[in-house]
Scaffold this active site. Sequence first.
Site, PDB file in Angstrom:
ATOM      1  N   THR D  89      45.625  46.007  44.003  1.00 39.40           N
ATOM      2  CA  THR D  89      46.169  46.078  45.351  1.00 39.40           C
ATOM      3  C   THR D  89      46.505  44.673  45.817  1.00 39.40           C
ATOM      4  O   THR D  89      45.621  43.878  46.098  1.00 39.40           O
ATOM      5  CB  THR D  89      45.131  46.715  46.296  1.00 39.40           C
ATOM      6  N   LYS D 171      50.123  52.107  48.932  1.00 38.56           N
ATOM      7  CA  LYS D 171      48.715  51.940  48.557  1.00 38.56           C
ATOM      8  C   LYS D 171      47.936  51.293  49.699  1.00 38.56           C
ATOM      9  O   LYS D 171      46.843  51.746  50.065  1.00 38.56           O
ATOM     10  CB  LYS D 171      48.624  51.073  47.300  1.00 38.56           C
TER      11      LYS D 171
END
Lengths: 293, 293, 293, 293
Positions: D89, D171
């Site tokens: 991420t 995300k």
Amino acid sequence: MRVGFLGLGGMGSAMAKRLLGAGHELLVWNRSADKADALREHGAAVAPSVKAACEADVVISMLADDRALEAVSDDILENLDGVHCSMSTTSVALSERLTAAHAERAATSSPRQRFVAAPVFGRPDAARAGKLFIVAAGQESALDACAPLFDVMGQRTFRLSERPRDANLVKLSGNFLLANVIEALGEVVALVEKAGVDKREALAIFNGTLFDATAYHTYGKLIVDERWQPAGFTAALGLKDVRLTLAAAEALEVPLPLASLLRDRLLRLLASGGAELDWAALARLAAEDAGRR
Amino acid sequence: MRVGFLGLGGMGSAMAKRLLGAGHELLVWNRSADKADALREHGAAVAPSVKAACEADVVISMLADDRALEAVSDDILENLDGVHCSMSTTSVALSERLTAAHAERAATSSPRQRFVAAPVFGRPDAARAGKLFIVAAGQESALDACAPLFDVMGQRTFRLSERPRDANLVKLSGNFLLANVIEALGEVVALVEKAGVDKREALAIFNGTLFDATAYHTYGKLIVDERWQPAGFTAALGLKDVRLTLAAAEALEVPLPLASLLRDRLLRLLASGGAELDWAALARLAAEDAGRR
Amino acid sequence: MRVGFLGLGGMGSAMAKRLLGAGHELLVWNRSADKADALREHGAAVAPSVKAACEADVVISMLADDRALEAVSDDILENLDGVHCSMSTTSVALSERLTAAHAERAATSSPRQRFVAAPVFGRPDAARAGKLFIVAAGQESALDACAPLFDVMGQRTFRLSERPRDANLVKLSGNFLLANVIEALGEVVALVEKAGVDKREALAIFNGTLFDATAYHTYGKLIVDERWQPAGFTAALGLKDVRLTLAAAEALEVPLPLASLLRDRLLRLLASGGAELDWAALARLAAEDAGRR
Amino acid sequence: MRVGFLGLGGMGSAMAKRLLGAGHELLVWNRSADKADALREHGAAVAPSVKAACEADVVISMLADDRALEAVSDDILENLDGVHCSMSTTSVALSERLTAAHAERAATSSPRQRFVAAPVFGRPDAARAGKLFIVAAGQESALDACAPLFDVMGQRTFRLSERPRDANLVKLSGNFLLANVIEALGEVVALVEKAGVDKREALAIFNGTLFDATAYHTYGKLIVDERWQPAGFTAALGLKDVRLTLAAAEALEVPLPLASLLRDRLLRLLASGGAELDWAALARLAAEDAGRR
């Protein structure tokens, strides 16, 4: 002038003494009688009931909250033939109800009965010194009747409008601005302190530049000194006022995100046992959140 | 004194003119040259480069943001043998980096090179009048060197500490307090206005009681007049400063819920096209939320 | 079973029809009589008064809010000798008052009188299909008495505790969680949409991974379709429930910052004329704040 | 397939083992070599450098944060002639920069070099079981190349768009939704618990009705059990992701008030020493604010 005075807490007693000192004739009443007795030596007559205190030209109430004012308002409505001047911080809604109730009495039975809202800015020391700021609203003649009393209790009176609840709304807004100053200073002090900057120096800079106002001096000092007791104004009362501000705003469909934040902070302060601390203790939460224990 | 001056926007030009008026010799530089040329008639010499402006005892920078300062800082580090006095509002982190970089140069090649942070409180009119408040931090001898210049530009200088970034942190904190005043007044004005209370009267009461400070007078007036243009300080710059405050606080692990709220409000103002409005236009959002279109 | 049914709005009518369909004998009452009449053809008897509807083993109330329930509660207390099952979303405080009042009646005059709180999760379509979720609390025997009715109206009943207000608190908490889902999805959709990402694709990813729950499917779809009408649950009712959640939490001294934020958002939605929109329209505010008009 | 794998923390190791188990040839690299060595017994070859790991068709990176990815990205750009698939991420901005850099390399020197962002939903146990959800974006041929690897590591892959940063944004949005679930459940659990309602019962009701999703089951259980250790996902990483969400939103001028609130809460958790706790410990703050110590 003959004045009934209801409610003799820290603020009420100080205001009553000012009136006595200026030669007004006072009929004082308090729910717990001992506080009324204490004013005898200052020249007050103790009224045995709210009804008895209503034998006056003006009845001033300085009661803790809506509930306390509601508990005496029927007696006032039924017995007064003069001006009821409510000087504590109460809800906008109650002020509207009392304005209507007094107007109805004036139209039917007591022609001189009128309602004035005249909440004050200032802590007990200002009350003792006759340095309160008074925000007054109501019919002009009623405000005129109260004027000599206001002059003794306050350093300045603002006549706002003919609608009593306007004064309550402005007073609540002022307390909201104050709570906001406390929170803002609390956050800033937590920040500079954790950064290793002298918090007193930082405060002196704010006070010496764009924030040279009583609110910033008074609360800035309490915060850097971490002096939460004795309370000039308790967190519990602060929460009450923020809640009343939010209630007035909700009735008008006005969101106040800052007030919501302040309500949550004050609630947290109460939940951790801080109800009777000065509401400046809001600053303690900002310090805690920054990791200080 | 021989002074280099970098950055001639609204604030910088006004400050440079004050220095010229007091007889200082100025080498002015601006990224777009026309603004430098405009100062010729006031007696300034135009420096063709940052390097040229560094032939001075003190170089003052008054640049828009971190990026603008970073774009000239290598040239200053390499060419200055005096004091670099950064007077714009920049990040705490950049101030720390420049302090270290100047110290390294002083230790190796330019013994007189030192860094001072001296951000200011005040809008362009205050700069023109020499009425800025200056928050200065850095080595004592460096602050001494700048003192005669500060005296001409400001009404008062606060010497905070030997650590330049402290001045940046206090300046950012002050701007955060200002933004908070704007938001609080905006919410209160939205509330009293929707309630039918005269907003100017209400403001006069706040200004006349506990909130008798420049911040409340200046922004209170802008808000009740809904005068968002011309901007004394734009919403875009306001967002920049709140962001820098949050960044400094995050680096120290200090949550600032009020600053977060202000950041979201300013972002919303920008998203609706308000970047170049005065940041007092934050108050427009509170009015919108209350249903005004 | 012989059942009194008070309150025949969208939810109430659907629930009453389910009971009729299962063969229960219904005495229906509604403040505006036309809605009661509409149930005649489904086999209901129309009660001319609340008192008349109380000639039943169980009286179910499905009224709009606290005020509506309070308006009929004296009649119920005086005339019922059975179970009062309150299925709408009301305040914790009212539930506590009614529990005490029913207990007092049971102890003095109507031994079989008991109070049950059994609020439901589900929108009108779920009510029509008998697919509500019912959260019930009260004395075990009283819950047993209601069980056959719950089975017809709901797909599942949770028996929570013997204290009716617990069910109200959990129901309010659930609605708070729902409002929070709406706000969160609204913010995320505003973000991905402004970024040029297909909002339906993004939603499908959330729904297909960690957020595969009815709340996210239902409100996600309403939000990406921007379908605020007809309202399954209005913003006005949503605000009512968030307000009741905050009130219950305040009485317990529990700050709920998310609920405060939701209250402000819903208030803003109402102030802009959205009271009768589905509360999913909260998402419109996030889009507006991102600059969409 | 020949696969380079960079970053062997808890998630990376588990994913690498899945690939090894499926018969892929792995060149593993980690900044601290011991973690790479541990994979030898599972059949991996240890690459002595990032460059060495680039002798592969696909290089997967699963690195802690932007900084870690930036530290290896030049080596990847210079040495890879295949697909760089970034699965951790990271920020939207870094994804945009890497997309451009890879495209430039493809146009000039390494025609097969392409960038894919394929961040995952799931905690380490899901990674071990090959049950991750993968959100992938990038050129279609590049996604095709990665597909066999995704099939081994995840239970489902969502192909979002041709623009890698879209996957990062979705995300981050998902993690923001998750943090929001934690905070909401934390507030609700603090409320019902202080009210004396069984928190497990309350959770069972939420989970059994509208909130029957992994996010609510997983975090609900951690919260009622107050199990903050061992961390599946730390508060420090949670703060990182909320910060990246806010940064992406700020670049697009999208205010996210919920994300701001979450950022402040996570910052407070870190300031009180909670950096390495599971981010579910956010719920501890709500309990503290309600007065629990």
